[in-house]
Scaffold this active site. Structure first.
Site, PDB file in Angstrom:
ATOM      1  N   ALA A  44       0.840  -1.203   0.000  1.00 46.81           N
ATOM      2  CA  ALA A  44       0.000   0.000   0.000  1.00 46.81           C
ATOM      3  C   ALA A  44       0.871   1.247   0.000  1.00 46.81           C
ATOM      4  O   ALA A  44       1.845   1.329   0.770  1.00 46.81           O
ATOM      5  CB  ALA A  44      -0.915   0.006   1.223  1.00 46.81           C
ATOM      6  N   GLY A 135      17.364   0.885  15.272  1.00 45.42           N
ATOM      7  CA  GLY A 135      17.615   0.454  13.887  1.00 45.42           C
ATOM      8  C   GLY A 135      17.882  -1.038  13.822  1.00 45.42           C
ATOM      9  O   GLY A 135      17.038  -1.857  14.156  1.00 45.42           O
ATOM     10  N   LYS A 206      11.300   6.073  21.750  1.00 43.88           N
ATOM     11  CA  LYS A 206      12.054   4.818  21.902  1.00 43.88           C
ATOM     12  C   LYS A 206      12.305   4.518  23.387  1.00 43.88           C
ATOM     13  O   LYS A 206      12.260   3.351  23.811  1.00 43.88           O
ATOM     14  CB  LYS A 206      13.371   4.925  21.138  1.00 43.88           C
ATOM     15  CG  LYS A 206      13.158   4.990  19.633  1.00 43.88           C
ATOM     16  CD  LYS A 206      14.413   5.454  18.922  1.00 43.88           C
ATOM     17  CE  LYS A 206      14.234   5.462  17.420  1.00 43.88           C
ATOM     18  NZ  LYS A 206      15.320   6.150  16.721  1.00 43.88           N
TER      19      LYS A 206
HETATM   20  P1  NDP Z   1       8.509   7.428   4.260  1.00 46.36           P
HETATM   21  O1  NDP Z   1       7.781   8.708   4.398  1.00 46.36           O
HETATM   22  O2  NDP Z   1       9.743   7.363   3.447  1.00 46.36           O
HETATM   23  O3  NDP Z   1       7.505   6.318   3.641  1.00 46.36           O
HETATM   24  C1  NDP Z   1       6.160   6.200   4.008  1.00 46.36           C
HETATM   25  C2  NDP Z   1       5.458   5.244   3.038  1.00 46.36           C
HETATM   26  O4  NDP Z   1       4.121   5.032   3.487  1.00 46.36           O
HETATM   27  C3  NDP Z   1       5.361   5.760   1.603  1.00 46.36           C
HETATM   28  O5  NDP Z   1       5.492   4.703   0.694  1.00 46.36           O
HETATM   29  C4  NDP Z   1       3.940   6.327   1.544  1.00 46.36           C
HETATM   30  O6  NDP Z   1       3.348   6.311   0.265  1.00 46.36           O
HETATM   31  C5  NDP Z   1       3.218   5.334   2.437  1.00 46.36           C
HETATM   32  N1  NDP Z   1       1.992   5.881   3.032  1.00 46.36           N
HETATM   33  C6  NDP Z   1       1.871   6.942   3.860  1.00 46.36           C
HETATM   34  N2  NDP Z   1       0.585   7.130   4.197  1.00 46.36           N
HETATM   35  C7  NDP Z   1      -0.121   6.165   3.580  1.00 46.36           C
HETATM   36  C8  NDP Z   1      -1.476   5.824   3.520  1.00 46.36           C
HETATM   37  N3  NDP Z   1      -2.401   6.524   4.175  1.00 46.36           N
HETATM   38  N4  NDP Z   1      -1.869   4.767   2.783  1.00 46.36           N
HETATM   39  C9  NDP Z   1      -0.953   4.048   2.100  1.00 46.36           C
HETATM   40  N5  NDP Z   1       0.374   4.305   2.117  1.00 46.36           N
HETATM   41  C10 NDP Z   1       0.789   5.360   2.840  1.00 46.36           C
HETATM   42  O7  NDP Z   1       8.778   6.933   5.750  1.00 46.36           O
HETATM   43  P2  NDP Z   1       9.999   6.006   6.257  1.00 46.36           P
HETATM   44  O8  NDP Z   1      10.090   4.813   5.400  1.00 46.36           O
HETATM   45  O9  NDP Z   1      11.213   6.824   6.485  1.00 46.36           O
HETATM   46  O10 NDP Z   1       9.493   5.595   7.724  1.00 46.36           O
HETATM   47  C11 NDP Z   1       8.490   4.650   7.886  1.00 46.36           C
HETATM   48  C12 NDP Z   1       8.376   4.270   9.361  1.00 46.36           C
HETATM   49  O11 NDP Z   1       9.576   3.643   9.779  1.00 46.36           O
HETATM   50  C13 NDP Z   1       8.155   5.439  10.322  1.00 46.36           C
HETATM   51  O12 NDP Z   1       7.261   5.022  11.340  1.00 46.36           O
HETATM   52  C14 NDP Z   1       9.542   5.679  10.907  1.00 46.36           C
HETATM   53  O13 NDP Z   1       9.464   6.260  12.198  1.00 46.36           O
HETATM   54  C15 NDP Z   1      10.044   4.255  10.980  1.00 46.36           C
HETATM   55  N6  NDP Z   1      11.484   4.079  11.042  1.00 46.36           N
HETATM   56  C16 NDP Z   1      12.313   4.737  10.188  1.00 46.36           C
HETATM   57  C17 NDP Z   1      13.665   4.514  10.209  1.00 46.36           C
HETATM   58  C18 NDP Z   1      14.611   5.201   9.293  1.00 46.36           C
HETATM   59  O14 NDP Z   1      15.825   4.941   9.374  1.00 46.36           O
HETATM   60  N7  NDP Z   1      14.147   6.061   8.395  1.00 46.36           N
HETATM   61  C19 NDP Z   1      14.265   3.560  11.156  1.00 46.36           C
HETATM   62  C20 NDP Z   1      13.307   2.913  12.035  1.00 46.36           C
HETATM   63  C21 NDP Z   1      11.975   3.177  11.963  1.00 46.36           C
HETATM   64  P3  NDP Z   1       4.018   7.022  -1.036  1.00 46.36           P
HETATM   65  O15 NDP Z   1       5.085   6.047  -1.459  1.00 46.36           O
HETATM   66  O16 NDP Z   1       2.966   7.142  -2.028  1.00 46.36           O
HETATM   67  O17 NDP Z   1       4.569   8.307  -0.521  1.00 46.36           O
HETATM   68  N1  HSE Z   2      14.963   8.912  12.604  1.00 48.27           N
HETATM   69  C1  HSE Z   2      15.362   7.811  13.386  1.00 48.27           C
HETATM   70  C2  HSE Z   2      16.791   8.009  13.854  1.00 48.27           C
HETATM   71  C3  HSE Z   2      15.244   6.558  12.590  1.00 48.27           C
HETATM   72  O1  HSE Z   2      17.479   8.850  13.281  1.00 48.27           O
HETATM   73  O2  HSE Z   2      17.215   7.352  14.799  1.00 48.27           O
HETATM   74  C4  HSE Z   2      15.547   5.294  13.363  1.00 48.27           C
HETATM   75  O3  HSE Z   2      14.560   5.046  14.308  1.00 48.27           O
END
Ligand code: NDP
Ligand code: HSE
Length: 436
Positions: A44, A135, A206
């Site tokens: 999704a 992570g 966290k």
């Molecule tokens: P992004 O913003 O890069 O990606 C979010 C994704 O979710 C996109 O594909 C987006 O769609 C999709 N999305 C958002 N809303 C909806 C919806 N209503 N319906 C369907 N799809 C939806 O976020 P990240 O990947 O960076 O982060 C994701 C999660 O992981 C967060 O909770 C973050 O806190 C957590 N996290 C992140 C880490 C990191 O290193 N970045 C590490 C650990 C946890 P579209 O592709 O169309 O934009």
């Molecule tokens: N934004 C978060 C960080 C991603 O920098 O630690 C990992 O949870």
């Protein structure tokens, strides 16, 4: 070999794309190890056309997360959308449909962990969240399983990769705060809203999760004390270094005594860490979590704390555990509440050592006035110095290291010191940790 286990991936952003890529790359390895085949059946996203253009198989894509819940072949749902309302709706709907949930959403767990696990208990399905903290470091599994036989005395962690990256780049490469943040964002470390990384709240989410595992209850976010790294200055780094300390954003979680039933502390703040302590040399995107258990003693967990691949590694572990749980239902659904602890110490009662930096007029008697206030409030100074500093007119920096005092004592002292005519600018106070 049975039919593949269907996975629904909610989100194909930074993390979701990594899970998709790494699951494909290591599918055969997982199949060999688990004796189970894992297959993404749907993903999704908000913008299907954009993700199809990027090369994701169009037949997998949907803009309705409900499609994942409604597909009977999907047994595991991986939530990496990073939203609040929609992610909560998805997780609760998935649990109600008896699908196992894997989530990386620490903000959601910190705020709604209790509701999520009540639903999980009601429906008897586990929720896994290894990627939510640290992570790629398997700290959730370590606390939940490896250290299950320990009362946790304390946890000290560098648990936000972005802020640690920023602090490192500012100190070592002389980058400005915005430059260092832009690098962290480009590397995929930052949250969709990076203010959470720098204002301390991502680390706080966290810390709440770690505390819930260590102490068996969900701490209301408003009961914890949170400070970010935004107000740190180059002078703080310089003076800290002269005193033999690094500055780290630390999550501190501890029981006030090793007796069950004692109050616990949960706080996140910049901290002076002695340069010889191992946490002082954790740099860049790396995280480290030091856990002190009453049986095991000191342990340290270290690794990349953010970014696509380390986060995917943690999610692959959860997917594997979820696949095994489908075959062998388990009693521990990811969080085991218990009643041995249950109260947070009020911030004013929390004890710490401190670094205090003032800008004061360069004239006789100033130090005596400041020291007089501290003395009246029973606050001891362990050292005091007036470092060399670029010309600031008639003002000079005054740096003091303060013996253990309560937050309430320090708050009262700094209010009075700030009101002195010889003190210019707001006093700066940073906690000091000696890990004793
Ligand atoms: P992004 O913003 O890069 O990606 C979010 C994704 O979710 C996109 O594909 C987006 O769609 C999709 N999305 C958002 N809303 C909806 C919806 N209503 N319906 C369907 N799809 C939806 O976020 P990240 O990947 O960076 O982060 C994701 C999660 O992981 C967060 O909770 C973050 O806190 C957590 N996290 C992140 C880490 C990191 O290193 N970045 C590490 C650990 C946890 P579209 O592709 O169309 O934009
Ligand atoms: N934004 C978060 C960080 C991603 O920098 O630690 C990992 O949870």
């Amino acid at each position: 070999m049975q039919h593949p286990i269907g996975i629904g991936l909610a989100g194909l952003g930074n993390v979701g794309a990594g899970v998709f890529k790494n699951l494909q790359a290591n599918r055969a390895l997982l199949r060999e190890r688990l004796g189970l085949d894992l297959e993404v059946r749907k993903a999704a996203v908000r913008d299907v056309a954009r993700r199809a253009e990027e090369g994701f198989p169009p037949e997998l894509l949907t803009n309705r997360w409900q499609d994942l819940v409604e597909d009977p072949q999907i047994r595991i749902i991986v939530e990496v959308m990073g939203r609040k309302e929609e992610s909560l709706q998805l997780i609760l709907a998935a649990i109600a449909a008896k699908k196992i949930v894997v989530t990386a959403n620490k903000a959601l767990l910190a705020e709604h962990g209790r509701d999520i696990f009540e639903a999980a208990t009601l429906h008897g399905v586990p929720v896994f969240y290894e990627a939510a903290v640290g992570g790629g470091i398997p700290i959730i599994k370590a606390l939940r399983e490896a250290l299950i036989g320990n009362h946790i005395i304390s946890i000290h962690g560098i648990i936000n990769g972005t802020s640690n990256y920023i602090l490192t780049r500012m100190r070592e490469a002389g980058l400005s705060f915005p430059e260092a943040l832009a690098e962290a964002q480009a590397a995929g470390y930052a949250e969709p809203d990076p203010s959470f990384d720098v204002n301390g709240w991502d680390a706080a989410h966290k810390a709440i999760i770690l505390a819930s595992l260590a102490y068996g209850f969900w701490i209301p976010p408003e009961q914890i004390s949170v400070e970010g790294i935004e107000s740190l200055t180059a002078a703080d780094f310089r003076f800290a270094r002269q005193l033999g300390y690094a500055i780290k954003l630390l999550g501190v979680i501890k029981a006030t005594s090793s007796t069950p039933g004692s109050e616990i502390e949960v706080r996140v703040h910049p901290t002076l860490v002695p340069e010889k302590h191992v946490l002082a040399s954790v740099n860049g995107v790396f995280n480290a979590v030091a856990v002190h258990g009453n049986v095991v003693g000191e342990t340290l967990f270290y690794g990349r704390g953010a970014g696509q691949d380390p986060t995917s590694s943690a999610i692959l572990c959860d997917i594997a555990e979820a696949a095994e749980a489908l075959a062998n239902p388990r009693r521990n659904l990811g969080f085991m509440p218990h009643g041995l602890y249950g109260r947070c110490k009020p911030l004013d009662a929390v004890l710490s050592e401190y670094y205090v930096q003032l800008w004061v007029e360069d004239r006789p008697g100033v130090i005596a006035q400041v020291a007089g206030i501290l003395g009246e409030l029973q606050i001891g100074i362990s050292s005091i110095f007036q470092p060399e500093s670029p010309d600031e007119g008639a003002m000079v920096p005054l740096v003091m290291m303060i013996h253990t005092a309560s937050h309430a004592q320090m708050r009262a002292a700094l209010e009075r010191i700030n009101a002195l005519p010889c003190v210019h600018r707001l006093p700066r106070m940073i906690r000091v940790e000696h890990f004793s």
